[in-house]
Design a protein around this motif. Sequence first.
Motif: not given
Length: 306
Positions: A128, A142, A168, A173
């Motif tokens: 990621m 995600i 994240a 993200v």
Amino acid sequence: MERKKILVVEACPRDGWEHQPFVIKTEDKLRYIRSMIDSGARVLDLVNFADPEQVPQMKDAAAVMQQTRAYVAEHQLAVECMGLAFDVAGLKRALAAGATSLQYAFSASDRTNEKLIHTTLEASLQNMRDILAHAGGARLKIGLLCSFGSPYGDDVTLDRLKAICTEALEAGVSTISLADTAGIASPAHVREIIEGLKADVDLDRLSVHVHNAYGMGLANVMAAVEAGVTSVEGSLGGIGTGPFPFVPGNYNLPTEDIVNMLEAAGYDTGYSLPRLIAAARTMCSETGAIHTSHLYDKQDCLLCRQ
């Protein structure tokens, strides 16, 4: 009184079509996608930029992305077109096709990561970060599989979800989709998870994607919305299933059923239900795709009579 807006993401073009036993022609895909947009879809889970040899249903991903974006620009619409990329190679294909919105998926369940994706949670988080580093400013969402439970029986705790979501979001993200990939969630558990995440995670940056293996999909969506989530995901006609062949009937939740329920409950989804139902009928009748829609064979919907 102004109605609360709920974003209903349309996942059919990617999640619904990529594992079908047939390949839809590009021109037909574009026609169906235009009907989804004309029905009110404003965020599309559009294509998968995987190796086309591995996912032949998505071999035209670049053309679908480019031509859909051209249609959106021509009609001056604010429509987000997401492309799924599982690695930097897929990311490069997506960026070359002009994608500005990306999606990457892995599981909150260790056993599912091991058996389905053949990796670990730690490796997925590093992947990621690598995708983010090469994304060139594109948004990254995600898809967090098995957020509400694993079909292999390993625990997916609230603390684990908090840690993954926090890492994240802090990495850059934009949004996280909490997925009930095996269709095993219950309304009480969905509500417990969403309520438990509130203190640490901005619920406006979460979406919920449920499957319907045990018939609780609509109830799970309502539980998430009532707990504060403002984005949910469906697939036109309920097209597409989960990745677990040992969970029969694990279909996506039909977009039109979600919209019908939310609108009847007083929320504003921005969709035209009659257009949505017509779009589902056309797509399923022409392709032979199995639908699970409650509205598919109705002459109208409850809201059409009001």
